[in-house]
Design a protein around this motif. Structure first.
Motif, mmCIF file in Angstrom:
data_model
loop_
_atom_site.group_PDB
_atom_site.id
_atom_site.type_symbol
_atom_site.label_atom_id
_atom_site.label_comp_id
_atom_site.label_asym_id
_atom_site.label_seq_id
_atom_site.Cartn_x
_atom_site.Cartn_y
_atom_site.Cartn_z
ATOM 1 N N LEU A 127 -38.422 -31.568 17.310
ATOM 2 C CA LEU A 127 -38.691 -32.507 18.393
ATOM 3 C C LEU A 127 -40.145 -32.967 18.386
ATOM 4 C CD1 LEU A 127 -36.775 -30.913 21.413
ATOM 5 C CD2 LEU A 127 -36.037 -32.812 19.950
ATOM 6 N N ARG A 128 -41.024 -32.172 17.760
ATOM 7 C CA ARG A 128 -42.463 -32.482 17.777
ATOM 8 C C ARG A 128 -43.028 -32.789 16.399
ATOM 9 N NH1 ARG A 128 -40.014 -29.199 21.899
ATOM 10 N NH2 ARG A 128 -40.909 -29.903 23.857
ATOM 11 N N ASN A 129 -42.410 -32.263 15.349
ATOM 12 C CA ASN A 129 -42.880 -32.493 13.979
ATOM 13 C C ASN A 129 -41.685 -32.515 13.029
ATOM 14 O OD1 ASN A 129 -46.041 -32.147 14.112
ATOM 15 N ND2 ASN A 129 -45.196 -30.470 15.340
ATOM 16 N N LYS A 130 -41.717 -33.456 12.084
ATOM 17 C CA LYS A 130 -40.642 -33.568 11.097
ATOM 18 C C LYS A 130 -41.290 -33.665 9.718
ATOM 19 C CE LYS A 130 -37.989 -36.149 14.530
ATOM 20 N NZ LYS A 130 -37.325 -37.432 14.877
ATOM 21 N N ILE A 131 -41.234 -32.571 8.978
ATOM 22 C CA ILE A 131 -41.978 -32.490 7.724
ATOM 23 C C ILE A 131 -41.030 -32.310 6.544
ATOM 24 C CG2 ILE A 131 -43.755 -31.238 6.454
ATOM 25 C CD1 ILE A 131 -44.958 -30.388 9.123
ATOM 26 N N THR A 132 -41.132 -33.216 5.585
ATOM 27 C CA THR A 132 -40.440 -33.077 4.309
ATOM 28 C C THR A 132 -41.467 -33.309 3.205
ATOM 29 O OG1 THR A 132 -39.860 -35.431 4.081
ATOM 30 C CG2 THR A 132 -38.349 -34.037 5.362
ATOM 31 N N THR A 133 -41.052 -33.128 1.961
ATOM 32 C CA THR A 133 -41.991 -33.336 0.855
ATOM 33 C C THR A 133 -42.360 -34.802 0.709
ATOM 34 O OG1 THR A 133 -40.095 -33.446 -0.643
ATOM 35 C CG2 THR A 133 -41.228 -31.328 -0.449
ATOM 36 N N GLU A 134 -41.442 -35.707 1.129
ATOM 37 C CA GLU A 134 -41.696 -37.143 0.993
ATOM 38 C C GLU A 134 -42.512 -37.715 2.153
ATOM 39 O OE1 GLU A 134 -38.510 -35.897 0.815
ATOM 40 O OE2 GLU A 134 -38.538 -35.773 -1.375
ATOM 41 N N LYS A 135 -42.228 -37.209 3.353
ATOM 42 C CA LYS A 135 -42.880 -37.798 4.521
ATOM 43 C C LYS A 135 -43.077 -36.737 5.602
ATOM 44 C CE LYS A 135 -40.516 -40.703 7.078
ATOM 45 N NZ LYS A 135 -39.860 -41.972 7.529
ATOM 46 N N ALA A 136 -44.249 -36.750 6.193
ATOM 47 C CA ALA A 136 -44.533 -35.832 7.295
ATOM 48 C C ALA A 136 -44.800 -36.647 8.552
ATOM 49 C CB ALA A 136 -45.731 -34.956 6.950
ATOM 50 N N GLU A 137 -43.864 -36.575 9.488
ATOM 51 C CA GLU A 137 -44.045 -37.215 10.792
ATOM 52 C C GLU A 137 -44.515 -36.130 11.747
ATOM 53 O OE1 GLU A 137 -40.895 -40.714 11.229
ATOM 54 O OE2 GLU A 137 -39.919 -38.783 10.836
ATOM 55 N N ILE A 138 -45.763 -36.207 12.115
ATOM 56 C CA ILE A 138 -46.376 -35.101 12.848
ATOM 57 C C ILE A 138 -46.913 -35.550 14.199
ATOM 58 C CG2 ILE A 138 -46.919 -33.746 10.798
ATOM 59 C CD1 ILE A 138 -49.722 -34.898 10.827
ATOM 60 N N LYS A 188 -50.599 -24.325 5.574
ATOM 61 C CA LYS A 188 -50.840 -22.925 5.949
ATOM 62 C C LYS A 188 -49.791 -22.420 6.942
ATOM 63 C CE LYS A 188 -54.459 -19.911 7.857
ATOM 64 N NZ LYS A 188 -55.856 -19.856 8.380
ATOM 65 N N PHE A 189 -49.296 -23.322 7.804
ATOM 66 C CA PHE A 189 -48.401 -22.891 8.878
ATOM 67 C C PHE A 189 -46.978 -23.439 8.774
ATOM 68 C CE2 PHE A 189 -52.664 -22.368 10.635
ATOM 69 C CZ PHE A 189 -52.574 -21.091 11.175
ATOM 70 N N SER A 190 -46.762 -24.422 7.941
ATOM 71 C CA SER A 190 -45.434 -25.015 7.816
ATOM 72 C C SER A 190 -44.675 -24.399 6.649
ATOM 73 C CB SER A 190 -45.549 -26.528 7.610
ATOM 74 O OG SER A 190 -44.285 -27.094 7.337
ATOM 75 N N GLU A 191 -43.375 -24.173 6.842
ATOM 76 C CA GLU A 191 -42.551 -23.668 5.747
ATOM 77 C C GLU A 191 -42.405 -24.725 4.658
ATOM 78 O OE1 GLU A 191 -38.833 -22.161 7.048
ATOM 79 O OE2 GLU A 191 -39.703 -20.563 8.295
ATOM 80 N N GLN A 192 -42.368 -26.001 5.071
ATOM 81 C CA GLN A 192 -42.249 -27.101 4.112
ATOM 82 C C GLN A 192 -43.634 -27.531 3.657
ATOM 83 O OE1 GLN A 192 -39.370 -28.926 2.715
ATOM 84 N NE2 GLN A 192 -41.179 -29.226 1.446
ATOM 85 N N LYS A 193 -43.925 -27.360 2.390
ATOM 86 C CA LYS A 193 -45.245 -27.693 1.871
ATOM 87 C C LYS A 193 -45.299 -29.166 1.464
ATOM 88 C CE LYS A 193 -46.015 -23.377 2.457
ATOM 89 N NZ LYS A 193 -46.634 -22.949 3.742
ATOM 90 N N ILE A 194 -46.473 -29.767 1.629
ATOM 91 C CA ILE A 194 -46.666 -31.172 1.285
ATOM 92 C C ILE A 194 -47.859 -31.311 0.350
ATOM 93 C CG2 ILE A 194 -45.638 -31.968 3.455
ATOM 94 C CD1 ILE A 194 -48.430 -32.467 4.524
ATOM 95 N N SER A 195 -47.996 -32.496 -0.243
ATOM 96 C CA SER A 195 -49.098 -32.742 -1.166
ATOM 97 C C SER A 195 -49.932 -33.911 -0.659
ATOM 98 C CB SER A 195 -48.550 -33.061 -2.560
ATOM 99 O OG SER A 195 -47.943 -34.343 -2.565
ATOM 100 N N ASP A 196 -50.989 -34.219 -1.387
ATOM 101 C CA ASP A 196 -51.835 -35.356 -1.014
ATOM 102 C C ASP A 196 -51.066 -36.671 -1.092
ATOM 103 O OD1 ASP A 196 -53.947 -33.664 -0.607
ATOM 104 O OD2 ASP A 196 -54.797 -33.942 -2.608
#
Length: 259
Positions: free
Chosen positions: A199-210, A234-242
């Motif tokens: 409901l507050r953050n949606k994180i995938t490898t392609e897009k992070a809606e935070i 550091k805190f998300s299970e789904q890791k993202i890149s630059d």
């Protein structure tokens, strides 16, 4: 009152308000007080805060005697930065921010948004600037607690997941009190839960809606981890890149009342 006198009077009032705020920078106090327990707040939030973080404000109203008793405990004891431990001080201020925010809503309930409460209050920019929180001989507003104490004194961005602004997009209000003994684990868990909350953050490898919290206070997250992306990883299970696209979700200020 003539126009020049009115303008001078208004200027003096504004200067008084400004001087009050400017003197609040990174507040530290020596008060010779002793730490309190937060058992009564723990009982209240266990009873009236749901697992999903939504709040039964009507329940808090029914329990207003117990809520006011806890607020009186807070008001009677100001943290002492010389004799209290860091965790004792930080747990106190997090609980104080959350409990006084609940009181603000209870006092004006029903409201659609915490932002509506500032209507009719002169010389304040927002509800968070209303000076009404009395702790021993000092008077604070919610902004003082967040921006003049919690953020600059303790320098731990996890606090952004621990304090609750009574709004839908805020991190969940924890249904247990923050305590010195459990503070480290509680802060760690709060930030992890916030980032995992769809409901507050949606994180995938392609897009992070935070959350916009990560935009408003980016400097805090950069300070703690070197960059915002490093902090998220550091805190998300789904890791993202630059290369991951970052987008900020519009903040919903609707009251976080139970559905």
């Amino acid at each position: 009152m003539t126009k020049p006198v009115f303008l001078i009077t208004r200027l003096l009032v504004l200067l008084m308000i400004w001087s009050g705020y400017s003197s609040c920078s990174a507040i530290r106090r020596t008060t010779n007080s002793q730490p309190i327990t937060h058992e009564s707040w723990d009982q209240l939030v266990k009873k009236h805060v749901k697992a999903d973080g939504f709040v039964d404000y009507k329940g808090f109203i029914r329990d207003s005697v117990a809520l006011n008793r806890y607020l009186d405990q807070l008001s009677a004891v100001h943290p002492d930065d010389k004799s209290w431990t860091r965790n004792q001080q930080m747990a106190y201020w997090i609980n104080a921010y959350n409990a006084f925010t609940i009181k603000l809503i209870v006092k004006h309930y029903p409201v659609e948004s915490i932002k509506d409460i500032k209507k009719g209050v002169a010389f304040v920019n927002s509800v968070w600037d209303i000076k009404w929180i009395k702790i021993q001989e000092y008077t604070y507003d919610l902004n003082n607690i967040e921006h003049n104490i919690l953020r600059p004194v303790f320098k731990d961005a996890r606090v952004h997941a621990a304090i609750n602004c009574a709004s839908y997009s805020c991190p969940r209000l924890r249904n247990e009190a923050y305590t010195p003994e459990k503070l480290e684990n509680q802060l760690e868990d709060a930030m992890k839960q916030f980032l995992a909350d769809p409901l507050r953050n949606k994180i995938t490898t392609e897009k992070a809606e935070i959350s916009e919290i990560f935009k408003w206070f980016k400097g805090d997250f950069d300070r703690d981890a070197g960059s915002l992306i490093a902090y998220l990883n550091k805190f998300s299970e789904q890791k993202i890149s630059d290369k991951t696209e970052l987008k900020y979700l519009n903040y919903n200020w609707q009251l976080n009342d139970i559905p």
